[in-house]
Design an enzyme around this catalytic site. Structure first.
Site: not given
Lengths: 483, 117, 476
Positions: C67, C142, C166
């Site tokens: 990420k 997210s 997330s």
């Protein structure tokens, strides 16, 4: 002018001192804590505010901070908390400083010192740990500033006094005493000019006898003891003018300008800064156990006031002498070794103050490489005590020791500097002086007592300064009476 | 709970510059969000609880739960400390610096003059 | 069998090589990523080079996506934000350091909501991540890129971060497994901070075993992160192999199962899962978490306050994209931040700044933390009675792109089942339990006691045996 003001008004002063701790690494990162390194070379991801970098609390910084708290008789808190203090500035890479806000590690305590021959104690409010910021170098002609983050996150302790100081001189005495404790603990060099020791003063005036405090003004950028005094005095006069003009003193921060000898207001049109303090979520609360406190207590050296008291007690020194001789740990150690070897404490104290200190520029650093060292000086003084040398001759030998680095005994041998105490020899010399100076003899007999010194001086000259002054004096007196 | 939220005032504190539309939108959205968040006032809290709980810390709660010694979290100063790997050379520290018009090989971060004219 | 464990076996049996695997993978990435937008940057050259001679270790030659919140030394790191465009991390995060030491090969930087703030991966300067199951819908956020890439076979596993759901939400929306570890189980050093007391890094992968393989490598105390705890790591890989549900005490929080709280399809699948678990011997009981309703309010005060603080460092001075036109030093910072941050980030910075501001601190931040401690205590009390808590992840399946982005409060309410877990610092494992009528994946989560990830993995392993989720082939 000031005297007049101070007849009517009392000045109330509180000092906030920041001291940099001489730990190996920074407070919240493992970057080196060094002075004078090339710019941005003693840095790490946490102290440059890189994305994702986290703070790690320096164990040694906590230890020396606690030691300082103990040295000042503070109440060390079993739990204290770090907080973030937010503001935007190029020298503050995270956009917040990790400090301690409502839960500092030490409360109360006090700083003691001699002032006007009295022992005085100024109480403290608190001490807390915090990160130092980086440095901005201004180049206004080029329209830029350059930022060096070497100093970012260097450990600081902030020592806050109660507003109990009542004059600039007292403020200076407080600051000197505080600095001495830091130096005795060897945790901070205590140098205002270098910036590892900083002082802000809070000053207010009130009518003598009043109990309420006046509005206080914070003075910053005080970079020497002289400027401390000047800045406070300037502020007293400034506030007095404001008050006498029937206006209100505004609570503000003022910067002292040492070149212009005045202070400038830092007030901007915006509101007072809102630092949005909140507990630092990346660090645990700092837990200090009583066992830990005991460990740190055992590491404390003999503190300045205690050492001075011991010099008064054990070495029969006056408080003034004790203070001079305790100006640094090295000096105090030096004195004790000399005093113990010589056995004559007063001679040791006087000789050191008169002769040694004249050669020492910095009592903190210069003793390490100074010769004659304490033992060598002790030996020299023994030569005076056993009457081998007069005090004056000892001074000459001392000078010789400085340049040649030889032992006293060596120099005495080589230069044949033995003091003459033999009355016969001295009598001969004195007689010669009196015979060769009949005019002065007549003058002396008719009342010019000062000429005694002249005869002494001439006789010493003839004897290459080696005559024992005591014996010479006694002989001369008898000769002048007897004849 | 006094929700007198001023978008422009808060933006100033946060060093953000909002357009007129942004200010209006934010002001509206915050009214809704703050009114939602207002439900917390249903839960009474004494000032002692405020003082204590303002510093609520998950890690501390877990140290207590697991009976662990929190003193172990202080960083030792030895060179082998893992945190030492985060130390940077001057080059690494300056590599990402977005300064323009600086002297090549500059060792420091450059910003416009702080002293406002 | 999950692809990661499969691949390990294939390497061991010499059925394939890391190089072949990565060549195939990059072909798929080149074909699909333009549609999905899961990757912001692909490390093709570096990964192929590494695949020739990968480091030995438990993840040797395994392609993992990272990420865009997690540092890899020498690589660009943007937090999906314009403000960090051009920034290259000088040091790896502890988690990527550990993965690299275990031989993992990083495939690229995965798209996410800007600074991890969002539930749909629409708050990004680089375009939203689309759901591989339906390209008109969000991948969740997210960590949208982390979930989409795993689901679409653009990597074998990935790392995401979970602050309020997330990892778990995108895992549920896309149909993968995702773990949010116990707070303090995995190091945050080198991970861009959103909310310091809530953030955790966690793995996303196909199933319990695959997820456990990655977690085993990244879990553990780190001296660079004072919030990690000196608690021994468990045998997560071992636990994920044992799927014994007999006697497992499962709690159902009554506040999570109120009428109308879930869409009908999710309600149905959740009930079916409960039955499946019961059949294997799990024992269900009701637990109560009375302060659940306050979770979102607490979260949006604490998280935004910490975020506002953590984002203070983005000022254009030492790194990132600096504004071009400015009148002064202060103006430089203001313009850089205003131009560089997206709307949602600005919104949260403003909210957080307000919560911390003078005069409001007690009412907002302190009160929120106070209620937070109650939320944690309720969970801990529940774990006196049960081994795990079973709960939904989201009230709906993946929604359409743009559906919720006009009303921030509506978006925040999506987090209703996930935030309390972060507030309490507990571990939670999100996994697919079926597809809804539209073919969109539905997720559920096991929530555990502190440091009880082994229990979670073994519970999931049991569920996978009892009610295996069949992933359909994707049209995209």
């Amino acid at each position: 002018m000031l005297e007049e003001i101070l007849k009517k008004y009392e000045v109330v002063i509180g000092l906030e001192v920041h001291a940099q701790l001489k730990t190996k690494t920074k407070l919240m990162s493992a970057a080196a804590n060094v002075y004078g390194a090339p710019p941005n070379s003693a840095v790490s991801t946490p102290c440059t505010g890189m994305p994702g970098a986290l703070p790690t609390l320096n164990k040694e910084a906590v230890a020396v901070a606690v030691q300082m708290g103990l040295a000042l008789d503070c109440e060390i808190q079993p739990v204290s908390i770090f907080s973030r203090k937010h503001y935007f500035y190029p020298d503050l890479p995270k956009g917040y400083q990790i400090s301690q806000y409502d839960r500092p590690y030490a409360l109360k305590g006090g700083v003691s010192f001699f002032y006007n021959n009295e022992r005085k104690t100024i109480n403290l409010t608190r001490i807390h740990l915090e990160e130092d910021a980086g440095k901005n170098l201004h180049f206004d002609d080029r329209g830029i500033s350059l930022v060096d983050l070497n100093r970012s996150s260097v450990p600081l302790i902030e020592i806050v006094s109660e507003p109990e100081i009542r004059s600039p001189l007292e403020a200076a005495a407080y600051l000197k005493a505080l600095r001495l404790v830091l130096r005795y603990l060897d945790i901070c060099d205590g140098n205002l000019e270098e910036g590892n020791f900083r002082c802000d003063a809070n000053v207010s005036l009130r009518i003598r006898g009043a109990s309420a405090f006046g509005t206080r003004v914070e003075l910053k950028n005080i970079n020497s003891f002289r400027n401390l005094e000047k800045a406070i005095n300037y502020e007293i006069e400034r506030q007095h003018q404001v008050i006498e003009a029937q206006e209100k003193v505004i609570q503000e921060t003022r910067l002292w300008d040492a070149d212009k000898n005045k202070s400038i207001s830092m007030r901007s049109k915006e509101e007072a800064a809102d630092y949005r303090y909140f507990p630092e979520p990346d660090l645990l609360p700092l837990r200090i156990s009583s066992a830990y406190i005991e460990t740190q207590k055992r590491k404390l050296p003999e503190l300045p006031m205690a050492r001075m008291a011991r010099f008064v007690e054990d070495y029969a020194r006056s408080p003034y002498d004790a203070e001079v001789l305790c100006a640094s740990v090295d000096l105090a150690n030096y004195f004790e070794v000399v005093a113990k070897s010589a056995g004559d404490f007063t001679m040791a104290s006087n000789f050191i103050q008169t002769n040694v200190l004249a050669k020492i520029a910095n009592v903190e650093t210069d003793f390490k490489s100074f010769y004659p060292d304490a033992k060598a000086l002790g030996d020299l003084l023994l030569k005076v005590i056993d009457k081998t040398l007069s005090l004056n001759m000892a001074k000459e030998v001392f000078e010789e020791m400085l340049s040649s680095k030889k032992l006293a005994s060596q120099i005495i041998q080589e230069k044949n500097l033995f003091q003459v105490t033999d009355e016969g020899a001295l009598k001969v010399a004195l007689q010669k002086v009196l015979d060769e100076n009949p005019g002065q003899l007549t003058d002396y007999r008719s009342g010019k007592d000062k000429l005694f010194g002249f005869f002494m001086g001439q006789a010493q000259k003839a004897l290459q300064g080696k005559a024992s002054p005591a014996v010479l004096k006694g002989l001369l007196e008898r000769m002048l009476k007897g004849e | 709970m006094d929700s007198s939220f001023s978008a422009s005032k808060i933006a100033k504190l946060a060093y953000l510059e909002l357009s007129e539309t942004e200010t209006k939108d934010f002001q509206k959205q915050f009214a809704a969000i703050l009114s939602y968040v207002d439900k917390l006032k249903d839960i009474p809290m004494t000032s002692e609880e405020a003082k204590k709980m303002g510093a609520f810390h998950i890690t501390t709660s877990f140290y207590e739960l697991m009976g662990l010694d929190a003193a172990l979290t202080l960083r030792e100063e030895g060179c082998d400390a893992p945190a030492t790997r985060l130390n940077l050379t001057n080059d690494e520290a300056l590599k990402n610096a977005p300064q323009t018009g600086g002297i090549p090989g500059e060792l420091l971060f450059e910003v416009p003059s702080i002293i406002e004219r | 069998m999950g692809r990661l464990v499969d691949l390990k076996k294939a390497y061991a049996d010499k059925k394939t090589s890391p190089r072949e695997t990565l060549l195939d993978l990059f072909k798929r990435i080149e074909k699909l990523n333009p549609k999905l937008n899961a990757y912001l940057e692909i490390f093709k050259e570096e990964a192929l080079k590494a695949s020739d001679n990968p480091r030995a270790g438990s993840l040797s030659g395994i392609p993992i996506g990272i990420k865009d919140m997690i540092s890899i030394e020498g690589h660009e790191l943007n937090a999906s934000s314009k403000i960090l465009k051009g920034y290259r991390a000088p040091r790896s995060a502890t988690v990527t350091e550990k993965l690299a030491n275990a031989g993992a090969i990083f495939t690229g930087r995965l798209n996410c909501d800007e600074f991890a703030m969002g539930s749909s991966n629409e708050n990004t300067s680089f375009g939203p991540v689309l759901n591989p199951n339906d390209l008109s819908r969000t991948a969740g956020g997210s960590s949208g890129g982390s979930a989409a890439a795993v689901r679409a076979d653009l990597c074998v596993g990935s790392l995401g971060t979970d602050t309020g759901g997330s990892i778990r939400l995108p895992a549920a929306f896309c149909g993968t497994v995702g773990l949010k570890p116990t707070y303090g189980r995995v190091s945050r050093s080198g991970v861009i901070a959103f909310a310091s007391s809530l953030d955790q890094v966690g793995p996303l992968a196909d199933d319990a075993q695959d997820t456990a393989e990655i977690f085993q490598v990244i879990a553990g105390r780190d001296e660079r992160d004072a919030t990690t705890l000196p608690v021994a790591t468990g045998d997560y890989v071992g636990a994920a192999k044992i799927g014994n549900l007999k006697g497992l005490k499962v709690g159902l929080p009554k506040e999570y199962f109120v009428k109308g709280g879930l869409s009908p399809d999710i309600e149905k699948l959740t009930q079916q899962s409960i039955e499946a678990l019961k059949k294997e011997g799990a024992v269900f009981s009701e637990v109560s978490l009375p302060h659940t309703d306050y979770g979102i309010a607490v979260y949006y005060l604490v998280a935004t306050a910490e975020a506002a603080s953590n984002l203070s460092r983005y000022d254009g001075i030492r790194y990132g994209k600096r504004a071009k036109d400015f009148k002064s030093m202060k103006d430089l910072i203001v313009k850089t931040r205003s131009e560089g941050f997206g709307a949602e980030v600005k919104r949260r910075i403003m909210l957080g700044t307000f919560a911390l501001s003078s005069g409001y601190f007690d009412a907002y931040y302190s009160k929120a933390q106070f209620v937070r401690s109650k939320i944690q205590q309720e969970f801990l009390d529940a774990f006196q009675k049960v081994d795990v808590i079973f709960a939904p992840v989201s009230p709906t399946t993946a929604f359409k792109i743009g559906e919720k982005s006009s009303d921030p409060l509506q978006m925040y309410l999506c987090d209703i089942y996930t935030v309390c877990v972060n507030l309490a610092g507990l571990p939670a494992l999100s996994f697919p339990i079926g597809d809804d009528a539209k073919g969109l994946p539905v997720g559920a989560q096991f929530i555990g006691a502190p440091f009880a990830e082994e229990t979670l993995f073994s519970a999931l392993a049991g569920f996978e045996k009892a009610a295996p989720y069949k992933r359909r082939s994707l049209e995209c």
